[in-house]
Design a protein around this motif. Structure first.
Motif, short mmCIF file in Angstrom:
data_model
loop_
_atom_site.label_atom_id
_atom_site.label_comp_id
_atom_site.label_asym_id
_atom_site.label_seq_id
_atom_site.Cartn_x
_atom_site.Cartn_y
_atom_site.Cartn_z
N VAL A 287 34.69 45.21 42.04
CA VAL A 287 35.65 46.32 41.95
C VAL A 287 36.96 45.96 42.66
O VAL A 287 38.06 46.23 42.15
CB VAL A 287 35.04 47.61 42.53
CG1 VAL A 287 36.11 48.70 42.70
CG2 VAL A 287 33.91 48.11 41.65
N LEU A 288 36.86 45.32 43.82
CA LEU A 288 38.06 44.95 44.56
C LEU A 288 38.89 43.92 43.78
O LEU A 288 40.14 43.98 43.78
CB LEU A 288 37.68 44.37 45.92
CG LEU A 288 37.13 45.39 46.94
CD1 LEU A 288 36.55 44.67 48.15
CD2 LEU A 288 38.25 46.35 47.37
N LEU A 289 38.24 42.99 43.11
CA LEU A 289 38.99 42.01 42.30
C LEU A 289 39.70 42.70 41.14
O LEU A 289 40.83 42.32 40.78
CB LEU A 289 38.03 40.93 41.79
CG LEU A 289 37.45 39.99 42.85
CD1 LEU A 289 36.50 38.98 42.20
CD2 LEU A 289 38.55 39.27 43.62
N VAL A 304 46.58 44.23 50.73
CA VAL A 304 45.50 45.10 51.20
C VAL A 304 44.21 44.81 50.43
O VAL A 304 43.14 44.60 51.02
CB VAL A 304 45.90 46.58 51.04
CG1 VAL A 304 44.68 47.48 51.33
CG2 VAL A 304 47.03 46.93 51.98
N TRP A 305 44.30 44.78 49.09
CA TRP A 305 43.11 44.54 48.27
C TRP A 305 42.59 43.12 48.43
O TRP A 305 41.37 42.89 48.44
CB TRP A 305 43.42 44.82 46.80
CG TRP A 305 43.76 46.27 46.52
CD1 TRP A 305 44.93 46.75 46.03
CD2 TRP A 305 42.91 47.39 46.74
NE1 TRP A 305 44.89 48.12 45.95
CE2 TRP A 305 43.64 48.54 46.37
CE3 TRP A 305 41.63 47.57 47.23
CZ2 TRP A 305 43.13 49.82 46.45
CZ3 TRP A 305 41.11 48.84 47.32
CH2 TRP A 305 41.85 49.96 46.93
N ARG A 306 43.50 42.14 48.59
CA ARG A 306 43.06 40.77 48.78
C ARG A 306 42.30 40.61 50.09
O ARG A 306 41.24 39.95 50.14
CB ARG A 306 44.26 39.83 48.76
CG ARG A 306 43.88 38.33 48.89
CD ARG A 306 45.10 37.46 49.01
NE ARG A 306 45.91 37.86 50.17
CZ ARG A 306 47.13 37.41 50.43
NH1 ARG A 306 47.72 36.56 49.60
NH2 ARG A 306 47.80 37.82 51.50
N ASN A 307 42.84 41.20 51.17
CA ASN A 307 42.18 41.09 52.47
C ASN A 307 40.79 41.76 52.45
O ASN A 307 39.82 41.25 53.02
CB ASN A 307 43.04 41.72 53.55
CG ASN A 307 44.30 40.92 53.82
OD1 ASN A 307 44.38 39.73 53.48
ND2 ASN A 307 45.31 41.56 54.40
N GLU A 308 40.73 42.92 51.76
CA GLU A 308 39.44 43.61 51.69
C GLU A 308 38.44 42.80 50.88
O GLU A 308 37.26 42.70 51.23
CB GLU A 308 39.63 45.00 51.08
CG GLU A 308 38.34 45.83 50.97
CD GLU A 308 37.73 46.19 52.31
OE1 GLU A 308 36.58 46.68 52.32
OE2 GLU A 308 38.40 45.98 53.36
N ALA A 309 38.89 42.19 49.79
CA ALA A 309 38.01 41.35 48.97
C ALA A 309 37.50 40.15 49.77
O ALA A 309 36.33 39.76 49.66
CB ALA A 309 38.74 40.89 47.72
N GLN A 310 38.37 39.55 50.58
CA GLN A 310 37.96 38.42 51.40
C GLN A 310 36.93 38.85 52.45
O GLN A 310 35.97 38.12 52.74
CB GLN A 310 39.18 37.79 52.06
CG GLN A 310 40.10 37.06 51.07
CD GLN A 310 41.38 36.57 51.73
OE1 GLN A 310 41.74 37.01 52.85
NE2 GLN A 310 42.08 35.66 51.05
#
Length: 326
Positions: A287-289, A304-310
């Motif tokens: 979902v984050l991707l 924000v979304w990249r950091n959360e996905a990592q």
């Protein structure tokens, strides 16, 4: 209490699980017609059982699934029906659908405890092949009431855990191979009984908890100590039973566990929890991707979304390592 000299051992109770069928059939073929009643608990859960038919075909004695109130008479194998605990009292059978013990119904310990109370030194308890340690506490109860304990030689058992546990915690009167068992039981059944032991109150209390759970918490406080472990069946508090060998636990709804049974289920639950967490994190990561695809690099939301996905990917890697280590 001194008993008349003509009182003999006149009840055999047998507990078996995986690998026990072979021994039971050999026993049925070797016991003479009219032998003292043999009561059998085989771990079958709610599955259909053909054990009575197999036992009756193997030897001269009658075999059946009893009903509540059925009289216990010589020349019979009485086999616990599927999904029922089988108890004895006043010369007859009592069936219950009470809570499972050691994740089993029928379970061995309830039958053995009831035999200890109702028959005392007249009972002979037998533990055959099986996993874990159901029956050890019940065999200890029979010995405590003056009965005899017979255990299959672990080297002769297809699954040695149950016999090994019984031998670790109970002073067995005889250790038998499957070929020796019938002869040993015939010998022991002929032995006269001289003294009846006083049944320990803790055995009586646990039996009462099996058949009547009113005032369960009060009874459990009398025989155990509240632990910080919850019941894996119902989520209630577990009481650790005082001075139990092996260590055992009960909850107020009636579930009972040895430490070994509790360990096995907690290991299973922990493993399942890891895989459930991995599934949830993988879905979260997907979902984050997808959220990340909605934004261009340089957009504050993109970071924000990249950091959360990592962060989620890191958690997946950690849990995957734990799962792979198992």
């Amino acid at each position: 209490m001194t008993l008349p000299a003509d009182i003999h051992r006149d009840l055999i109770v047998i507990g078996a699980s995986a690998g026990g069928l072979r021994v039971l059939l050999q026993l049925a073929s070797a016991l003479p017609d009219g032998f003292p009643p043999v009561l059998v608990v085989q771990h079958i859960g709610h599955h259909v059982s053909l054990l009575p038919e197999l036992l009756e075909k193997a030897g001269p004695n009658r075999a059946l699934h009893p009903v509540s109130g059925q009289k216990i008479v010589p020349g019979t194998f009485l086999v616990a029906p599927p999904d029922h605990h089988m108890l004895v009292g006043d010369g007859e059978i009592r069936l219950t659908t009470g809570p499972k013990e050691n994740f089993a119904r029928p379970a061995i310990d309830p039958l053995f405890r009831s035999a200890a109370l109702a028959y005392g030194p007249r009972a002979i308890g037998v533990i055959l092949s099986g996993r874990l340690d159901d029956g050890t506490a019940g065999l200890h109860a029979i010995k405590s009431a003056g009965g005899l304990a017979v255990v299959q030689d672990p080297d002769d058992a297809d699954e040695p855990s149950m016999p090994s546990s019984a031998l670790r915690f109970v002073a067995a009167d005889r250790i038998a191979t499957s070929a020796e068992l019938a002869g040993i039981l015939q010998e022991l059944a002929r032995q006269p009984i001289v003294v009846r032991e006083q049944v320990p109150e803790i055995i009586r209390c646990e039996h009462e908890l099996t058949i009547d759970r009113r005032n369960a918490m009060q009874k459990l406080d009398q025989i155990g100590t509240r632990s910080d472990i919850v019941c894996p069946e119902c989520g209630g508090v577990l009481w650790e039973i005082d001075d139990a060998r092996p260590k055992r636990f009960r909850c107020h709804t009636g579930h009972a566990f040895s430490l070994a049974a509790l360990d096995e289920t907690q290991a299973s639950h922990a493993d399942a929890a890891i895989w459930a967490a991995l599934k949830a994190l993988h879905e979260r990561h997907r979902v984050l991707l997808m959220m990340l695809e909605l934004h261009e690099p340089g957009d504050p939301a993109f970071d924000v979304w990249r950091n959360e996905a990592q962060r989620v990917k890191h958690r997946i890697d950690v849990l995957r390592q734990l799962a792979d280590d198992d």
